[in-house]
Structure formats: C-alpha cells, structure tokens
Scaffold this active site. Structure first.
Site, mmCIF file in Angstrom:
data_model
loop_
_atom_site.group_PDB
_atom_site.id
_atom_site.type_symbol
_atom_site.label_atom_id
_atom_site.label_comp_id
_atom_site.label_asym_id
_atom_site.label_seq_id
_atom_site.Cartn_x
_atom_site.Cartn_y
_atom_site.Cartn_z
ATOM 1 N N MET A 50 -0.715 6.375 -3.472
ATOM 2 C CA MET A 50 0.217 7.315 -4.657
ATOM 3 C C MET A 50 -0.235 6.438 -6.104
ATOM 4 O O MET A 50 0.281 6.353 -7.419
ATOM 5 C CB MET A 50 1.462 6.697 -4.280
ATOM 6 C CG MET A 50 1.627 7.772 -3.176
ATOM 7 S SD MET A 50 4.089 7.535 -3.115
ATOM 8 C CE MET A 50 4.483 5.576 -2.904
ATOM 9 N N HIS A 63 -5.634 -1.162 -1.720
ATOM 10 C CA HIS A 63 -6.553 0.839 -1.525
ATOM 11 C C HIS A 63 -8.083 0.815 -1.409
ATOM 12 O O HIS A 63 -8.481 1.580 -1.104
ATOM 13 C CB HIS A 63 -6.504 1.345 -3.239
ATOM 14 C CG HIS A 63 -4.538 1.856 -2.593
ATOM 15 N ND1 HIS A 63 -3.535 0.350 -3.966
ATOM 16 C CD2 HIS A 63 -3.815 2.260 -2.059
ATOM 17 C CE1 HIS A 63 -2.354 1.472 -3.990
ATOM 18 N NE2 HIS A 63 -2.368 2.432 -3.116
ATOM 19 N N GLN A 109 9.014 11.152 -0.539
ATOM 20 C CA GLN A 109 9.251 10.478 0.241
ATOM 21 C C GLN A 109 9.658 9.346 -0.688
ATOM 22 O O GLN A 109 10.691 8.520 -0.071
ATOM 23 C CB GLN A 109 8.137 9.812 0.336
ATOM 24 C CG GLN A 109 7.003 8.954 -0.341
ATOM 25 C CD GLN A 109 5.537 8.700 -0.093
ATOM 26 O OE1 GLN A 109 5.062 9.544 -0.077
ATOM 27 N NE2 GLN A 109 5.467 7.420 -0.091
ATOM 28 N N GLN A 118 -2.496 -0.515 7.713
ATOM 29 C CA GLN A 118 -1.538 -1.701 8.962
ATOM 30 C C GLN A 118 -0.796 -2.231 7.643
ATOM 31 O O GLN A 118 1.006 -1.908 8.425
ATOM 32 C CB GLN A 118 -2.691 -2.736 8.838
ATOM 33 C CG GLN A 118 -1.450 -3.093 10.109
ATOM 34 C CD GLN A 118 -2.028 -4.656 10.635
ATOM 35 O OE1 GLN A 118 -3.389 -4.889 10.365
ATOM 36 N NE2 GLN A 118 -0.957 -5.188 10.856
HETATM 37 P P1 AMP Z 1 -0.059 3.376 -1.236
HETATM 38 O O1 AMP Z 1 -0.266 4.040 -2.934
HETATM 39 O O2 AMP Z 1 0.896 2.493 -1.127
HETATM 40 O O3 AMP Z 1 1.068 4.993 -0.367
HETATM 41 O O4 AMP Z 1 -0.534 2.845 -0.663
HETATM 42 C C1 AMP Z 1 -1.382 3.922 0.408
HETATM 43 C C2 AMP Z 1 -2.537 3.503 1.265
HETATM 44 O O5 AMP Z 1 -3.494 2.060 0.619
HETATM 45 C C3 AMP Z 1 -2.097 3.623 2.349
HETATM 46 O O6 AMP Z 1 -2.577 3.689 3.481
HETATM 47 C C4 AMP Z 1 -1.333 1.771 2.955
HETATM 48 O O7 AMP Z 1 -0.749 1.940 3.791
HETATM 49 C C5 AMP Z 1 -2.659 1.475 2.422
HETATM 50 N N1 AMP Z 1 -2.184 -0.028 1.895
HETATM 51 C C6 AMP Z 1 -1.241 -0.283 1.193
HETATM 52 N N2 AMP Z 1 -1.225 -1.644 0.476
HETATM 53 C C7 AMP Z 1 -2.716 -2.233 1.229
HETATM 54 C C8 AMP Z 1 -2.604 -3.542 1.557
HETATM 55 N N3 AMP Z 1 -2.532 -4.343 1.302
HETATM 56 N N4 AMP Z 1 -3.508 -3.300 2.207
HETATM 57 C C9 AMP Z 1 -4.550 -2.898 2.953
HETATM 58 N N5 AMP Z 1 -4.095 -1.631 3.178
HETATM 59 C C10 AMP Z 1 -3.079 -0.581 1.469
#
Ligand code: AMP
Length: 282
Positions: A30, A37, A61, A148
C-alpha cells in the site's frame, strides 16, 4: 522501471517478459515504503527474474472509522525506492482502474478471520482477498512475497491460493525491525516522539513471553495477562495478546510439544494500531 495505472498496459508488459521465459515475482504493497517492503523486494529477487510491485491503498480493507484518508501516500519517493531496488514494473492504479462502482461478487472468509485482527476489524480480510485476488489475476505472477508482520493475512491468502487454485508460489518474509525492536510499519509515521519511545514495549512483551514458552511454560495465560497489564500501564490499549494455533488461527490455552503457534499482539498507542508476532515451533 515502468509505471502503469492501467490493467491492460501492465498485463501487456508482463506478457512480454513471460514470453521471454522470465519468472515473475510480485510484491503487493500500500506504499509509504520502508525497509520492510524493500526486504520483500530483495527476497522476491531470489525467487524470480523480474519484479513487479504494486502500490495501492485499498479502500476495501478499511473500515468506515479507520484511517483510509490519512494513510500516508508518497508515490514519488516510493517509485525512487523501487527503482533503486531494481523493480522492473510498478502497478499503481487509481481506485477506478481496479474497482467497478458497484460490486456484485464478494469473497467471504470463514473461521480464519474470527480471531486476531479479523476479530476486531470486520470485513478487513474480505477486503484484502478482494484486492489480492484481483492483483493475482492482473499480474499473474509465478511467486508472490508477503510479510510475516501480517501473518494472519499470509495464512488467509495461502488458503485462498489453495482453494481458488491460483498457480502462484507464496513466500513469507521475516519481520524487519527498527534497532529497538519495533516492527517497521507505514503507520509508525502516526506515532508522536513520546509514543515512538514506548512503542517497542509490544515487541519486548512478546519477546519475554516467547522466552518463557521456549523455556517450558505450557499454559501462558497468566503470563500474558501480566504483560497486558504492564503494557496498559505504559499507555497501550490492548486489542489482543495471545497464542494462536498456526493453522486454525484459534487461541490456544495449553501448548504441546510438536505444536506450531503464533504468539501475536495488537495494541493501540494513541491513534496508532501496532501489530507484531513471533512464530513458535515446540
Ligand atoms: P502494506 O503496505 O502494509 O500493505 O504491506 C505490504 C507488505 O509488506 C505486506 O506483505 C506486509 O506484511 C509487508 N510488511 C509490512 N511491514 C513489514 C515489516 N516490518 N517486515 C516485513 N514485511 C513487512
């Protein structure tokens, strides 16, 4: 690096790579990209030749009282980070590019969204499956990488991949943390300086409980209760702090040798909701 908003254009570009025999790795996000990321992108590169990242703040969501409007949007900076990491294609559609005005079909989640984040965010995982399902069909990757940090999301998306027969390998990336243990998150931007100091408390509480479990505690409920009160005394408002079965995502009271568990917590600090978890195999 090419950036597309239109579904047809991104599909055309991916088709070209596929016809050259390239393996496509996909990292959905996102935006407001941080090291977490970027670690997903780096891991995707180990599993694929060409990396496609998506940047889309998915309205479906977010609940009506959640932070859709204030969610950080930093497209220019995100694109620079993707380019530096060697991403080949960024898919950054607008809402109207992916969603019709009226939707007649929904995906429903059974059981797996009853506890953890699903328990307190009704419709959250249905919204995630809606966009992930679309993105899987648009990008048709060979492999997709998720973090994770959102472990319930990973488990539910894995279940969708199995039940809907998506021909996609899923890879889970470990949680990237700040030096003091706080799990990186785009939402950490909401924290005041004072809250940022307190925020690693959630990680510390989970670390403490994990250590106790690993050294033989089989019924962690009192331990968890105590950690909850300590966190509350520091200013956290606890959503949940518990041990869940890794497969069913149901809370577990008595831990067994050979069991696979998720020790997970979610808590509010002011207007920021923090989540974190540890995987435990006994
Ligand atoms: P988001 O942009 O928050 O929807 O996250 C996108 C992807 O990045 C998702 O698969 C999250 O689980 C992953 N993600 C977000 N924060 C972390 C983190 N601190 N460590 C590893 N993966 C992350």
């Amino acid at each position: 690096m090419d950036v597309y908003k239109s579904i047809d254009e991104v599909r055309g570009a991916i088709k070209k790579f596929k016809s050259d025999g390239k393996r496509i790795g996909f990292v959905p996000t996102m935006g407001a990209l941080h090291e977490g990321h970027l670690s997903l992108i780096r891991l995707a590169k180990k599993h694929a030749d060409v990396i496609v990242a998506s940047i889309f703040v998915n309205p479906e969501q977010f609940g009506p009282n959640e932070d859709f409007d204030s969610y950080p949007r930093e497209l220019e900076a995100d694109l620079n980070k993707c380019e530096d990491e060697g991403v080949a294609i960024v898919f950054a559609p607008n809402r109207d590019d992916v969603y019709d005005k009226k939707k007649y079909i929904r995906i429903e989640v059974d059981e797996l969204n009853r506890h953890m984040c699903g328990g307190s965010r009704p419709g959250f995982f249905e919204g995630i499956l809606l966009i992930v399902n679309k993105l899987f069909n648009i990008i048709s990757p060979d492999v997709a990488v998720f973090g994770q940090k959102d472990i319930q999301q990973f488990q539910i998306v894995s279940q969708m991949v199995r039940e809907f027969n998506h021909d996609i390998e899923l890879v889970m990336a470990p949680i990237e943390r700040a030096n003091d243990g706080l799990a990186l998150s785009s939402r950490n931007k909401y924290l005041s300086d004072e809250e940022r100091e307190i925020a690693p408390g959630l990680y510390r509480a989970l670390t403490y409980v994990e250590r106790q479990i690993k050294s033989g505690v089989e019924t962690p409920s009192l331990l968890l209760k105590h950690q909850k009160s300590e966190l509350e005394a520091k200013g956290f408002k606890i959503d949940y702090l518990n041990v869940f079965d890794k497969k069913t995502l149901r809370p577990v009271n008595a831990l067994k040798e050979g069991g696979e568990y998720i020790l997970a917590g979610a808590a509010w600090l002011g207007k920021t909701r923090l989540i974190d978890n540890f995987l435990i195999e006994l």
